[in-house]
Design a protein around this motif. Structure first.
Motif, short mmCIF file in Angstrom:
data_model
loop_
_atom_site.label_atom_id
_atom_site.label_comp_id
_atom_site.label_asym_id
_atom_site.label_seq_id
_atom_site.Cartn_x
_atom_site.Cartn_y
_atom_site.Cartn_z
N GLU A 173 -1.80 -1.98 5.33
CA GLU A 173 -2.83 -1.04 4.90
C GLU A 173 -2.68 0.30 5.61
OE1 GLU A 173 -6.22 -4.45 3.92
OE2 GLU A 173 -6.31 -3.31 5.78
N ILE A 174 -2.41 0.26 6.91
CA ILE A 174 -2.26 1.50 7.67
C ILE A 174 -1.01 2.27 7.23
CG2 ILE A 174 -1.82 2.44 9.98
CD1 ILE A 174 -3.56 0.13 11.07
N LEU A 175 0.09 1.56 7.02
CA LEU A 175 1.31 2.20 6.53
C LEU A 175 1.05 2.87 5.18
CD1 LEU A 175 3.94 -0.57 7.40
CD2 LEU A 175 3.62 1.60 8.60
N SER A 176 0.31 2.18 4.33
CA SER A 176 0.02 2.71 3.00
C SER A 176 -0.86 3.94 3.08
CB SER A 176 -0.66 1.63 2.14
OG SER A 176 0.18 0.50 2.01
N TYR A 177 -1.85 3.91 3.95
CA TYR A 177 -2.73 5.07 4.11
C TYR A 177 -1.93 6.30 4.53
CZ TYR A 177 -6.24 8.17 6.10
OH TYR A 177 -7.00 9.27 6.40
N GLU A 178 -1.02 6.11 5.49
CA GLU A 178 -0.21 7.23 5.95
C GLU A 178 0.72 7.72 4.85
OE1 GLU A 178 -0.56 8.90 8.73
OE2 GLU A 178 -2.18 7.60 9.37
N MET A 179 1.30 6.81 4.10
CA MET A 179 2.18 7.21 3.00
C MET A 179 1.40 7.96 1.92
SD MET A 179 4.26 4.79 0.31
CE MET A 179 4.44 5.46 -1.37
N SER A 180 0.15 7.55 1.70
CA SER A 180 -0.65 8.16 0.63
C SER A 180 -0.85 9.66 0.83
CB SER A 180 -2.01 7.47 0.53
OG SER A 180 -2.88 7.85 1.60
N LYS A 181 -0.75 10.13 2.06
CA LYS A 181 -0.93 11.55 2.35
C LYS A 181 0.21 12.40 1.80
CE LYS A 181 -3.29 10.51 6.73
NZ LYS A 181 -3.22 10.68 8.21
N THR A 182 1.33 11.76 1.49
CA THR A 182 2.51 12.49 1.04
C THR A 182 2.70 12.43 -0.48
OG1 THR A 182 4.05 10.60 1.22
CG2 THR A 182 3.62 11.88 3.22
N GLU A 183 1.85 11.71 -1.17
CA GLU A 183 2.02 11.48 -2.60
C GLU A 183 1.35 12.57 -3.44
OE1 GLU A 183 3.89 8.66 -4.19
OE2 GLU A 183 4.60 9.32 -2.22
N ALA A 240 8.50 -13.84 3.81
CA ALA A 240 7.84 -13.13 4.91
C ALA A 240 7.10 -11.89 4.43
CB ALA A 240 8.88 -12.74 5.97
N GLY A 241 7.52 -11.33 3.31
CA GLY A 241 6.93 -10.09 2.84
C GLY A 241 5.58 -10.24 2.16
N ILE A 242 5.12 -11.46 1.92
CA ILE A 242 3.90 -11.66 1.15
C ILE A 242 2.67 -11.05 1.82
CG2 ILE A 242 2.32 -13.38 0.19
CD1 ILE A 242 4.76 -15.15 -0.33
N PRO A 243 2.39 -11.29 3.11
CA PRO A 243 1.20 -10.66 3.71
C PRO A 243 1.29 -9.14 3.72
CG PRO A 243 1.98 -12.49 5.06
CD PRO A 243 3.05 -12.23 4.05
N LEU A 244 2.47 -8.60 3.97
CA LEU A 244 2.65 -7.15 3.95
C LEU A 244 2.43 -6.61 2.54
CD1 LEU A 244 3.47 -4.60 5.51
CD2 LEU A 244 5.86 -5.15 4.99
N HIS A 245 2.89 -7.35 1.55
CA HIS A 245 2.71 -6.97 0.14
C HIS A 245 1.22 -6.84 -0.17
CE1 HIS A 245 4.21 -7.01 -4.13
NE2 HIS A 245 2.94 -7.30 -4.33
N TYR A 246 0.42 -7.80 0.25
CA TYR A 246 -1.02 -7.75 -0.02
C TYR A 246 -1.68 -6.57 0.68
CZ TYR A 246 -1.50 -12.01 -2.75
OH TYR A 246 -1.43 -12.93 -3.75
N GLY A 247 -1.24 -6.26 1.90
CA GLY A 247 -1.81 -5.12 2.60
C GLY A 247 -1.55 -3.82 1.86
#
Length: 219
Positions: A41-51, A82-89
């Motif tokens: 979720e945090i990674l996505s929030y930071e990425m969202s600033k560049t979109e 292993a990517g499933i929890p990260l995918h949901y975030g």
């Protein structure tokens, strides 16, 4: 490649990283999965600033409000399991994204420490002119990321590529940087110095798939 290492600034992210590393805390699988999800979720929030954003009129019961809304077609691809929890975030924030899944794993021949990446399953929508987010929690040697990207190429050429990982090793990041287009962005929670002889990140955290879902039988 543009590298966004979020551990370079102090934030609550440090708490989640510390907990997934802790031998004591990580025995709680539900908490481990949730912390990986939080990091996504945090990674996505930071990425969202560049979109790209588009001003949109929203009708309220009392009038009209103009708001800048995310305006992009995304495809989120995760490396199983292993990517499933990260995918949901990530999906918690980019909830309109299309989804792709790929099975990529290490295959060791006998007792050898050498391995190859085997891809056995892939489900993916058309990637043409879309933003591709490729998620793998552990960026160790980088071979899984590169093999996954190669497997996705028949599905079209994305207009932008974002990689998301929880922990990476410098060696793996360098390897990925050479294999992906120059304008690729890597969003990563923290970076460790080295790999051990088996290609696992040190200090790392162990096997993210096993910690999320239990140990697997080796064939």
């Amino acid at each position: 490649m543009h590298i966004h290492n979020l551990s370079e600034e102090n934030s609550i992210l440090n708490t989640f990283i510390a907990e997934i590393r802790s031998k004591t805390i990580q025995t709680d699988r539900m908490r481990f999965r949730r912390n990986i999800e939080r990091i996504g979720e945090i990674l996505s929030y930071e990425m969202s600033k560049t979109e790209p954003y588009e001003t949109t009129a929203v009708e309220t019961p009392l009038g009209t409000s103009k708001t800048a809304l995310l305006h992009d077609n995304m495809v989120l691809c995760s490396v199983l399991r292993a990517g499933i929890p990260l995918h949901y975030g990530i999906l918690n924030y980019f909830d309109k994204a299309e989804n792709a899944f790929i099975s990529a794993y290490r295959h060791h021949e006998g007792d050898s420490e050498e391995f190859e990446i085997i891809v056995e399953y892939l489900a993916c929508p058309d990637l043409t002119n879309k933003t591709l987010i490729l998620a793998d929690p552990m960026l160790a040697t980088g071979q899984s990321m590169v093999s996954t990207f190669a497997a996705l190429k028949p599905y079209g050429t994305p207009k932008a590529i974002h990689l998301m990982s929880v922990i990476g090793a410098k060696e793996g990041i360098d390897f990925v940087a050479k294999a992906f287009p120059e304008n690729t962005h890597l969003w990563i929670a923290t970076v460790d110095e080295t790999l051990n002889s088996k290609g696992y990140i040190v200090p790392g955290l162990g096997d993210a798939g096993d910690l999320s879902f239990g140990e697997k039988l080796q064939k």
